[in-house]
Design a protein around this motif. Sequence first.
Motif, short mmCIF file in Angstrom:
data_model
loop_
_atom_site.label_atom_id
_atom_site.label_comp_id
_atom_site.label_asym_id
_atom_site.label_seq_id
_atom_site.Cartn_x
_atom_site.Cartn_y
_atom_site.Cartn_z
N PRO A 1 -8.77 -7.19 -6.10
CA PRO A 1 -7.48 -7.89 -6.51
C PRO A 1 -7.55 -7.86 -7.98
N LYS A 2 -8.08 -7.29 -9.09
CA LYS A 2 -7.61 -6.97 -10.03
C LYS A 2 -6.35 -5.78 -10.25
N ASP A 3 -5.94 -5.02 -9.44
CA ASP A 3 -5.44 -4.18 -8.55
C ASP A 3 -4.24 -4.88 -8.30
N GLU B 1 -2.62 0.04 4.11
CA GLU B 1 -2.45 -1.17 4.34
C GLU B 1 -1.33 -2.99 3.52
N PHE B 2 -2.50 -2.74 2.03
CA PHE B 2 -1.14 -3.51 1.60
C PHE B 2 -0.17 -3.22 1.08
N CYS B 3 0.68 -1.65 0.98
CA CYS B 3 1.62 -1.51 0.92
C CYS B 3 2.69 -2.03 1.89
N ASP B 4 1.83 -1.75 3.28
CA ASP B 4 3.46 -2.33 4.60
C ASP B 4 3.33 -3.71 4.48
N TYR B 5 1.95 -4.10 3.63
CA TYR B 5 2.04 -5.68 4.32
C TYR B 5 3.36 -6.03 3.25
N ILE B 6 3.40 -5.23 1.91
CA ILE B 6 4.03 -5.90 0.50
C ILE B 6 5.76 -5.74 1.07
N GLN C 1 -14.22 -6.47 5.28
CA GLN C 1 -13.92 -5.73 5.62
C GLN C 1 -12.73 -5.37 4.61
N VAL C 2 -12.96 -4.29 3.73
CA VAL C 2 -12.22 -3.86 2.56
C VAL C 2 -10.18 -3.73 3.18
N SER D 1 -6.25 -14.39 -2.71
CA SER D 1 -5.74 -14.95 -2.07
C SER D 1 -4.76 -14.60 -1.52
N LEU D 2 -3.86 -12.97 -1.62
CA LEU D 2 -3.50 -12.36 -0.83
C LEU D 2 -3.64 -11.13 0.15
N LEU D 3 -5.07 -10.75 -0.52
CA LEU D 3 -5.67 -10.41 -0.24
C LEU D 3 -6.76 -10.47 1.38
N LYS D 4 -7.19 -11.91 1.11
CA LYS D 4 -7.42 -12.88 2.45
C LYS D 4 -6.74 -12.91 3.37
#
Length: 63
Positions: free
Chosen positions: A9-11, A46-51, A40-41, A25-28
């Motif tokens: 979340p800090k990242d 995955e974050f980059c694909d989503y955002i 699971q992390v 919230s976004l990671l959830k």
Amino acid sequence: MKKRICIYPKDVAIITGKTERYGRSLLKRIRERLNKEKHQVVSVSEFCDYIGLDEEEVRRVMM
């Protein structure tokens, strides 16, 4: 130099300029979209694909 695989979340807060609460919230939401369990992390890719951000650019900010 070691590269982290998962994002926290800090990242997310640093990358987006929003709060850590927003990051959690976004990671959830990402975990839900990917059908991951609560423990699971989320990976950086995955974050980059989503955002919709470039992974190398995100990794530079995370250093």
